[in-house]
Design a protein around this motif. Structure first.
Motif, PDB file in Angstrom:
ATOM      1  N   THR E  53       0.834  -1.199   0.000  1.00  0.00           N
ATOM      2  CA  THR E  53       0.000   0.000   0.000  1.00  0.00           C
ATOM      3  C   THR E  53       0.871   1.252   0.000  1.00  0.00           C
ATOM      4  N   LEU E  56       2.221   1.827  -3.304  1.00  0.00           N
ATOM      5  CA  LEU E  56       1.206   2.378  -4.207  1.00  0.00           C
ATOM      6  C   LEU E  56       1.130   3.889  -4.041  1.00  0.00           C
ATOM      7  N   PRO E  60       1.331   6.305  -7.464  1.00  0.00           N
ATOM      8  CA  PRO E  60      -0.106   6.144  -7.639  1.00  0.00           C
ATOM      9  C   PRO E  60      -0.510   6.214  -9.106  1.00  0.00           C
ATOM     10  N   VAL E  65      -3.590   0.902  -8.709  1.00  0.00           N
ATOM     11  CA  VAL E  65      -4.587   0.691  -7.646  1.00  0.00           C
ATOM     12  C   VAL E  65      -5.246  -0.676  -7.842  1.00  0.00           C
TER      13      VAL E  65
END
Ligand code: NA
Ligand code: NA
Lengths: 978, 108, 128, 533, 125, 85
Positions: E53, E56, E60, E65
């Motif tokens: 996470t 990410l 992004p 995602v």
């Protein structure tokens, strides 16, 4: 004409077996005809060419090496070819009666003999006619082989002598080969006549000496001269016709011919003279003395041959024209009397059924003709006047008396030769008196005329030529001229007046007579005097020693354990590499190599992983720490920008673990600890190898600019292929050939493990002892979690696999990666099944592998539409431009899936399912089930296996009659407890 | 330099394992040796440029050489095939491995 | 309740579960980061009301993902029991727990997890 | 032949192999597919040989036709064409023997042999060193399969160990070769031999890198001191496969050594003395090992080592005469060694043992095989008038010419010891009276075989004739009457005739060998062909 | 916005690494295999979730995602299932439990009673 | 990006700890557990190395690892029982 003679001889040889089958032993008469014809042809041919000294004919053989079948007939060749052919014909006629009669069905029995004898004659003819060094060598070895085979076919006892004979003579042949090659290289020609007149011999004394020695040694082995004499008496086991030919005109005479042939160039070379004279005289005396000690008539004759050849060798060594012409005369005389004596001994042997002097003495031979011929021939050998032997011996003594060199030389030579001659007289008498001197006992009758005719003619020829020796003048002069390299006129006569040699001759005869009279005392003195060493033992010892040494050398490397063999290359390469490092002084500067801090972190992890692998003692820890290394490498690749590689490495790591686990259960769980010594050695070797590798990588990588190829891929790759994943475009477009090979390798790996398990079962499962009573032991219940996960993940895996395949040309993925993911899907399905039998991995892997290779290859072949194999095409289908590279990747996909399935099918299932016992005798046409491991076994068998499993769990034994394991027990004779 | 050290380490471990008696350890040695070969190939392409080679990059000076990567990919797959073959070879035959099983240590 | 509320229920469950994890993590962390071990490990039998494979797998997985607990395995009731129409508690999970102290408290904890899970995942939201 | 067709030497066998896998267990189809493909390969090889027979030359083709330096090029010149032809013939003969001896009766045999052929052809034709690595692997994988396929049923310890040794040694070699290729790319920035031409002679780092590759190939060829593995491993499989491998693997390695040294090192005279020394040691170690062995095949396997010394001496001399002699030797040896393996193999298959002393009297019982063996043995020892003589003679001539006295002496001595070891087989297997005991062993099936049969490890062989029923029951009774069939003897006889023919008609082979040698001495044709492809 | 994400990402990554470190610590420190399995099953699963996470947030994008959601879901399932499999195998092969307060699994065993205390000697290396 | 660096170091150390447990044992199960942990560790390392250089395909490789990585755990479990399910 010469070619015709040779061809005729070869043709005779070729036809001999057939004719023998038709005519039996009498074929010898017929076979003698072409030999005599050839003799006539040669004799006439030489006469025709009286103006020019030689007849030359030639047939190309290996022009690139300047080797041709060049034949040349000069005086020397004439003398020897006549001996070879005439004596050969005589021996063939003689053999018709010597050989046993055969009945109609068994007529082929003597085919080998006649073929080899005529072959022998042909080889000798080629030898004496050859004007090409290589052809000469070939003929030389051919005589060796013929004599070997002739000796060897004389029964079980003849094998060892045949082998010894072959080894000694082949060794000599190899020396001759050395001489031949040196001569060819030195003179630039293979033609003997040119070699003999080349000026290199005068210019380079070292070379000349070398070749002279080589030639002499080669001749010594062939002519049984000291120290290579052993084989000759040994070869006596051959049948008498063979011996007669071998001793009189063939084989041993080849050596004499060689010496005479090269006498023109080497007669002035001191080494040649010394070698020939020394070896010749030693052999002459040794042979003569040895002959006096023999009881076997053939053996006696064999030593006599040795002795006479010794005299010949010494004569050639002296090298004066007188000596050479004496040698020619003696060669002829020896051929006549020796062939007659051998054949005569054969007659006696046949009639008396023995050739032992002691036994013959207790018999009563009434064989007037044979006795006469033996006496004549023996007298010729002894040098009794009025026989050819006297003429030749007197010429010899004359030559020795006039030998050049230091003043003592003639005396020493003459004295030694005389000594040998004295013994000759003695053993000649021993032969005649011993063989025919018996006066009581069994009566031995005379043989038929057809049997004694051949030896009788030889003996008679000796008598006639002894009486009128000038008949030989032409022949001897011609021969001696060739041997001397200059014109020699020899006039032979019985009476030369009171010359010194006559007195020597008379003295020899007198001394010889004395020895004959005192023969009992001589016997008593000589009989116990065995020579302290035997040359035969020498040969045997050399042979055994070689074999023993061979065993030792072989034992250095005969360990079947891979460790030994694997460490040797490691050691060698390390040493070489470290030497290379040490000797390298300057290196290009580092350009494209760089380390980052995290590289060192990974290096640390790898180091720990490697150490852990080295120290792991259990299978599981070994496998797990292997993962440490593999994953570290994966991360490193990833960090180097090799995404596809990292992905592949990751998948391969995981799948390797999965496959290993299939096998683990068949392997012992723990490793032994290596002994301290093995450990230290291994550490040392490994350390050296590691250092060498580090040095190599440091020196040999990162020190150049970017390669042109890499620049091409980066700048043109995308435009040329339409793919943005450049690594993938290399795999499927630029270097698709590599990939085709690679997918083949994968597929064949599947095929190979199938083949491996085709004939044998893997080791039996050795499952860990499981707590069967535990509530959580039921596999059906407890695989629920994995099964559910598989059901959830299955579609994802399939989707992932397809996506990776399709996008591979542009983004990380491609055939391998997607297939490995797909293979992981099968692995999951296998692991999730409640039992091995119910695992759904049952696709035909052979079919998949085949399909993969077909797709790959056919895609490649489609490339020919655009000019080349594996050229990718970009057809538009439904408006989309696709590339055949994608189809190629599908081929890769299929092959990978195939091999993974092969592994699970063959290893992951119970043995009864995969490698059911081979039917011992697969019936042709009806394939056993094991031949198609991909196909499902019969449902019955599977149900049976499952039932048994359950039965075993609940503790009740399955019915042995219906289960496969009982079948197995029956087949292999051993019980595998479950 | 790190590549050189890594390759050396791998060969060190590999050769050590190759000299052991058990077939499985020999196989693991070969796994290490295969890694070493791949490291050499990657090092041959250089380790200074580490951008993944995709598309038609404008600045070549930072992008990794794709050729050694393709080599390594091929080599990995070939090594995988052979490893499987060797593993099967390790369990076929009567007396597979001269390791001594010590069951009492595995489970008491 | 119906399938319309299903996403909401799932989300709610996930939030609750996240909280559970945080609270149990601290226990484990505290034990782990302080010297010595004050765990009271044990294995408890927990009968489940999960019917489908998916449910029981989820439950077992969530137990395992929760710090301090671990599903060791599962036991099926005998076939006879399974055939009963009103069969419940057919499956028994064996749960290993680090800090529960006794078997009953393990059962209580798992029971709560199970109830919430089943409510969240079943279309009808019921636990039976 | 157009260069574009060269990849077919690889593609065709691969395709047929895969199709045979798909069609499954149809024996006749497999045999026909194998035979047809091999005949086509041989025909292609002969075509190329005749193309080059006049004036040499080379045909090249960049596979997939990318720019030069990017494509993987295939090149055929006289040397390659000769190797293609002879390896094809050899594969055919050995396959014949395998079928005749019943060892080919599986669904795997033909596909594996075809892949092997593809690998050999690829290795002979490729110019790209990494691609060479790949094709060597394509050769090796099916070899592993064939190696184990031959060992029927469970196999003996010896066979398993042999297979392990074979696989591990080859894997080690391949990995070293791969590292060498890596180093070459690391130093020269290319693995294309044409682009590398002469680089090792001028650049020390390229020389070291290439030397690593040569070292690996030398292991494959079993050069001293890394020779022992071959003598242990090769006899552990079936005679047909030993013969096949002897003709293909060490020979392809030798070919590659010739090629790489000629092209990349440009025959750099600097290092040749090492080669001569190693070759002499290899000859001696091999022949001594042979003379000390006790089974026919291990004797013959050691001779492979010994003969590799002769073969590589050609490149170590690096003169026209030396190269031509070496190439001649290479081709001759492939044939004669196959002949020896197949004649002794026929006996081994029929009488279930190859142990010296366990058999005797074959000369009277099996005269045809005996003659075939004897001819090949003499040829191996270099006696005239067989091809071995021409090979050895021309090599000695070349060695004398360059003044390598020691090499000459070694060659001569080794010849004699070779003969000695052949006599050992002749004496131990062929001569003497046929002993009934040894024959009975042969007739028995695996269950009934005596100790000799067990030693040979053949287990229950599946010699196709006679009818299955007869084998199990009355095998012993019928055995003494049954001799080696003509079909089983055929391969040995054919190869023995070949060695005689190549001796008597040596000019044909010597001529083309010289053309091949010219191509190695002056590599510009080869390089130009690649650069123009 | 980007800075916030970066900081948050870094924090998550460190947090994940720490969670993971507790697993490692557990593996190093816990006294028997089951406790270690327990630690790994949890921290190994969650630590990776945090790290991914966090990653990410540093990179992004929509596709990322999606990938991360997939990763997290799959990872949680697979880590739990894998851990349970190891735990069960450990139990079946008789890996000892050390100083247990209660063991109903042993009690339910059909055969011999299991002693909660080290009934089985630990295997030694 | 300091967090990434710290994360990498922590993960690496954790992997070393796991490797220690693999060698130490004492039971095969301990080794298997540690092996499982190692795999997780490497997945984390890949993710962290990927974001460090902003590799576009980090999550692809992590996804693949998550999808197939647990096969090794399942295999290890199978290895413990030596093939028994
Ligand atoms: Na947990
Ligand atoms: Na060979």
């Amino acid at each position: 004409m010469l070619l015709a003679c040779l061809a005729g001889a070869l043709l005779t040889c070729a036809l001999a077996p057939l004719l023998t089958r038709a005519l039996g032993r009498n074929v010898g008469w017929l076979l003698a005809v072409p030999l005599l014809g050839a003799a006539a042809l040669v004799a006439l041919g030489y006469d025709d060419a009286a103006h020019s000294p030689a007849v030359v004919e030639s047939l190309p053989w290996i022009p690139s090496l300047d080797v041709g079948l060049d034949l040349r007939l000069d005086g020397l060749s004439l003398v020897f070819s006549l001996l070879v052919l005439v004596i050969g014909a005589a021996v063939l006629c003689y053999a018709t009666r010597y050989l046993e009669r055969t009945d109609r069905a068994d007529r082929g029995k003597h085919a080998g003999f006649y073929a080899l004898m005529t072959g022998f004659a042909a080889a000798m003819l080629a030898l004496v006619l050859a004007d090409d060094l290589v052809v000469f060598y070939v003929a030389w070895e051919a005589t060796t082989l013929c004599s070997f085979l002739l000796i060897a076919r004389s029964g079980d006892g003849a094998r060892e002598p045949a082998i010894r004979t072959l080894l000694v003579t082949v060794a000599g042949g190899l020396v001759l080969l050395a001489a031949v090659t040196v001569m060819i290289v030195a003179t630039g020609t293979t033609r003997i006549s040119t070699v003999l007149t080349h000026d290199v011999w005068g210019a380079q004394s070292g070379l000349t000496t070398l070749v002279a020695v080589l030639v002499a040694v080669a001749a010594f082995t062939k002519s049984a001269q000291f120290p290579f004499q052993a084989w000759l008496p040994d070869s006596m086991v051959a049948i008498t016709p063979v011996s007669a030919y071998l001793h009189a005109a063939a084989m041993v005479k080849a050596g004499i011919y060689l010496l005479l042939r090269f006498s023109p160039v080497f007669s002035g070379v001191p080494a040649w003279t010394v070698l020939l004279v020394t070896a010749g005289l030693v052999t002459a005396v040794f042979g003569a003395v040895a002959a006096l000690r023999r009881y076997d008539l053939k053996e006696l004759l064999a030593y006599s041959t040795m002795s006479q050849l010794g005299l010949l060798t010494a004569m050639i060594g002296v090298g004066t024209t007188a000596a050479l012409s004496a040698a020619v005369v003696h060669t002829i005389a020896h051929a006549l009397f020796k062939s007659a004596l051998f054949m005569g001994v054969g007659v006696i042997d046949h009639s008396a059924h023995t050739r032992d002097l002691r036994e013959l003495a207790r018999m009563n031979p009434r064989m007037p003709v044979t006795a006469t011929l033996m006496v004549l021939a023996a007298a010729s050998m002894a040098g009794i006047p009025l026989l050819l032997g006297f003429v030749s011996k007197e010429s010899m003594l004359a030559a020795f008396l006039e030998a050049p060199g230091p003043a003592w030389a003639p005396w020493l030579l003459t004295a030694t030769a005389a000594l040998a001659s004295v013994f000759t007289v003695a053993y000649a008498a021993r032969l005649v008196l011993g063989a025919l001197g018996g006066r009581n006992g069994t009566v031995v009758r005379e043989a038929p005329v057809s049997f004694w005719a051949a030896p009788a003619s030889g003996a008679l020829a000796g008598l006639i030529l002894g009486l009128v020796p000038f008949l030989l003048d032409g022949l001897v002069s011609a021969g001696a001229s060739a041997a001397a390299g200059s014109t020699v006129e020899k006039n032979l006569a019985v009476w030369h007046g009171p010359v010194p040699e006559l007195f020597v001759s008379l003295a020899v005869l007198a001394a010889g007579a004395a020895l004959v009279l005192a023969r009992r005392r001589v016997d008593a003195v000589l009989a116990p005097r065995a020579f302290p060493f035997s040359a035969l033992d020498g040969v045997d010892r050399a042979r055994e020693g070689t074999i023993r040494l061979g065993g030792v050398v072989g034992s250095w490397t005969n360990s079947p354990a891979p460790a030994r063999h694997l460490s040797i290359p490691a050691v060698c390469l390390s040493i070489v590499a470290l030497l290379a490092v040490w000797s390298t002084t300057e290196l290009p500067p580092v350009r494209i190599a760089a380390s980052e801090p995290f590289d060192w972190l990974l290096a640390l992890l790898i180091a720990c992983g490697v150490m852990a692998m080295m120290n792991a003692r259990s299978l599981i820890s070994a496998i797990v720490v292997t993962g440490v290394v593999g994953f570290s490498i994966t991360v490193w690749f990833f960090d180097l920008g090799a995404t596809d590689v990292a992905m592949t490495q990751l998948l391969v790591e995981i799948l390797t673990v999965c496959v290993m686990v299939l096998l683990l259960r068949r392997l012992p769980a723990r490793f032994s600890s290596p002994g301290a010594r093995r450990r230290v050695v291994a550490l040392l070797v490994a350390g050296a190898a590691g250092l060498a590798t580090t040095a190599g990588v440091w020196m040999l990588t990162g020190r150049r600019e970017a390669s042109p190829a890499s620049e091409y891929y980066l700048t043109h790759g995308y435009n040329e292929t339409g793919g943005s994943n450049l690594v993938n475009t290399i795999l499927v477009d630029f270097r698709a050939l590599d990939t085709l090979g690679e997918l083949t390798v994968l597929g064949v790996a599947g095929l190979t493990i199938a083949a491996l398990l085709h004939g044998r079962r893997p080791a039996a499962d050795d499952p860990a002892p499981i707590d069967e009573q535990s509530p959580v032991s039921d596999p059906e219940t407890n695989t629920v979690f994995v099964r559910t996960a598989a059901r959830l993940l299955g579609p994802v895996i399939v989707a992932m696999s397809v996506i990776l395949l399709l996008r591979g040309h542009h983004e990380p993925g491609g055939g391998f990666i997607s297939a490995l993911v797909g293979g992981a899907g099968f692995t999951l399905s296998y692991l999730a099944a409640p039992s091995d039998e119910r695992a759904r991995v049952r696709l035909s892997y052979l079919w998949l592998i085949g399909a993969g290779v077909v797709v790959g290859t056919v895609t490649g072949l489609l490339g020919y539409l655009d000019g080349s194999f594996l050229r990718p095409l970009h057809p538009r289908i439904l408006g989309f431009e696709i590339t055949t590279a994608l189809v190629f990747d599908v081929g890769v996909y299929l092959a990978v899936i195939g091999v993974i399935l092969a592994a699970f099918n063959l290893l992951g299932r119970p043995p009864s399912d995969t490698t059911k016992v081979l039917p011992r005798e697969p019936e042709p046409g009806a394939a056993g089930p094991d031949d198609q491991p991909g196909s499902a076994a019969s449902p019955g068998a599977r149900a049976g296996a499952g039932e048994r499993r359950r039965a075993a769990r609940s503790g009740t034994a399955a019915s042995p009659a219906t289960t496969r394991s009982s079948h197995t027990t029956h087949e292999t004779g051993e019980v595998t407890p479950r | 330099m790190s590549a050189a050290v890594i390759a050396g380490l791998l060969v060190f471990g590999a050769v050590y394992l190759l000299m052991q008696r058990e077939m499985l350890r020999v196989i693991l040695g070969f796994v290490l040796l295969g890694h070493a070969g791949n490291v050499v190939l990657m090092a041959a392409g250089g380790s200074a440029r580490r951008h993944e080679p995709f598309g038609a990059p404008e600045d070549l000076s930072t992008v990794a050489d794709p050729l050694p990567q393709a080599f390594v990919l091929t080599a990995i797959v070939i090594a995988f095939s052979i490893t499987i073959v060797m593993l099967v070879l390790a369990v076929t035959g009567r007396d597979d491995d001269d390791t001594e099983a010590k069951p009492e240590e595995v489970r008491s | 309740m119906s399938w319309l509320t299903w996403p909401v229920r799932v989300l709610g469950f996930l939030v609750w579960y996240a909280g559970q994890i945080i609270s149990s993590s601290t226990a484990v962390l505290r034990d782990n980061l302080t010297p010595g071990q004050n765990s009271t490990p044990g294995v408890a039998r927990v009968r489940t009301r999960c019917r489908s494979d998916l449910e029981v797998t989820l439950l077992a997985a969530l137990i395992t993902l929760t710090p301090g607990t671990l599903t060791l395995g599962m036991h099926d009731a005998p076939v006879a029991v399974q055939r009963r129409r009103d069969a419940e508690d057919i499956r028994t999970l064996y749960v290993h727990s680090l800090y529960s102290g006794n078997a009953d408290s393990v059962r209580v904890e798992v029971r709560e997890l199970e109830t919430r899970l089943l409510r969240a995942v079943r279309r009808t939201g019921g636990t039976s | 032949m157009s260069g574009a067709l060269l990849p077919l030497f690889v593609a065709l066998p691969l395709l047929v192999s895969a199709v045979l896998l798909i069609v499954g267990d149809r024996r006749v189809l497999h045999a026909v597919g194998l035979l047809g493909t091999l005949l086509l390969v041989i025909a292609g090889g002969v075509w190329l040989v005749t193309d080059f027979a006049g004036s040499g030359g080379a045909v090249a083709h960049g596979v997939a036709q990318w720019p030069v330096g990017i494509s993987i090029p295939f090149v055929a010149d006289m040397f390659a064409a000769l190797m293609l032809t002879v390896t094809g013939v050899l594969t055919l003969v050995c396959s014949w023997f395998a079928y005749a001896s019943g060892r080919a009766a599986t669904v795997y045999f033909a596909p594996l042999v075809l892949v092997l052929t593809a690998g050999v052809n690829g290795a002979l034709l490729t110019v790209d060193l990494f691609n060479l690595f790949v094709f060597v692997e394509v050769m090796l994988l099916p070899s592993y399969g064939l190696f184990v396929l031959a060992a029927r049923h469970r196999g003996t310890e010896r066979q398993v160990m042999g297979a392990r040794l074979y696989v591990t040694l080859n894997l080690l070699t391949s990995t070293i070769f791969l590292m060498g290729v890596g180093f070459i790319y690391g130093t020269a920035g290319t693995v294309n031999m044409a682009e590398l031409a002469g680089r090792a002679a001028t650049d020390g780092t390229v020389a070291i890198s290439t030397a690593v590759c040569l070292f690996a190939l030398a292991i494959k060829a079993a050069v001293v001191p890394i020779h022992g593995w071959l003598a242990v491993a090769y006899p552990a499989t079936s005679p047909a496969i030993t013969a096949l491998f002897s003709g293909l693997h060490t020979k392809v390695a030798s070919y590659a050594i010739y090629r790489i040294y000629a092209v990349v090192f440009d025959g750099d005279a600097h290092w040749l003395w090492i080669g001569v020394a190693l070759c002499c040691l290899t000859m001696v170690a091999g022949v001594l090992g042979a003379v000390g062995e006790k089974t026919t095949r291990s004797i013959l396997a050691f001779h492979m080592i010994s003969q590799i010394g002769y073969i590589l001496l050609g490149v170590a001399l690096f003169t026209l005469a030396g190269l031509a002699a070496g190439i001649f030797y290479l081709l001759h040896h492939m044939i004669v060694k196959a002949s020896l393996f197949l004649s002794t193999g026929a006996i081994e298959v029929r009488y279930m043992t190859g142990r010296i002393g366990a058999l005797s009297g074959m000369a009277t019982r099996e005269p045809v095989i005996t003659v075939a063996f004897f001819v090949a043995a003499l040829s191996l020892a270099g006696l005239p008038p067989f091809s071995g003589f021409v090979a050895k003679f021309s090599l000695i001539l070349a060695a004398v010419d360059t003044g390598h006295v020691i090499a000459v002496i070694v060659m001569l001595a080794v010849s004699l010891i070779t003969l000695l070891s052949m006599l050992k087989i002749l004496n131990g297997v062929f001569w003497g009276s046929a002993r009934e005991s040894s024959l009975e062993n042969g007739g028995g099936s695996g269950a009934g075989g005596g100790p000799a049969a067990r030693t040979a490890g053949s287990g229950a062989g599946t010699v196709p004739e006679p009818a299955p029923a007869a084998r199990d029951d009355g095998a012993v009774a019928t055995a003494s009457g049954r001799r080696i069939s003509a079909v089983l003897a055929g391969p040995a006889v054919v190869t023995a005739c070949l060695t005689l023919a190549l001796g008597l008609g040596a000019e044909v082979l010597m001529g083309v060998s010289t053309t091949a040698a010219e191509g190695l001495l002056d590599t510009s044709t080869y390089v130009k062909a690649v650069m123009d492809s | 916005m980007n800075e916030i994400l970066t900081v948050l990402g870094n924090v998550l990554i460190v947090a994940g690494a720490l969670v993971f470190a507790t697993a490692a610590l557990g593996v190093a420190r816990f006294r028997d295999a089951y406790m270690r399995v327990s630690a790994v099953g949890t921290a190994g699963g969650l630590g990776i979730v945090f790290v991914v996470t966090g990653a990410l947030l540093l990179q992004p994008s929509v596709s990322n995602v999606v990938k991360v959601v997939l990763i997290i879901t799959i990872h949680l399932i697979t880590s739990a299932v894998g851990t349970m499999a190891i735990a069960r195998s450990a139990y079946l092969t008789g890996t000892p439990l050390k100083r247990y307060a209660f063991d109903e699994l042993a009690a339910d065993s059909l055969g011999t009673e299991r002693d909660p205390e080290p009934a089985r000697k630990p295997a030694v290396d | 990006m300091i967090g990434v660096t710290v994360g990498i170091v922590i993960f690496a150390v954790a992997c070393l700890a796991a490797a220690f447990r693999i060698l130490r044992g004492p039971s095969e199960a301990d080794r298997a557990v540690a092996g499982d942990l190692l795999l997780f560790g490497f997945v984390g390392l890949i993710a962290l190395f990927g974001v460090r250089v902003a590799n576009e395909y980090t999550f692809d490789i992590v996804l693949v690892a998550a999808l197939v990585g647990f096969l090794s755990a399942l295999s290890l479990a199978r290895a413990l029982t030596r093939g028994k399910r």
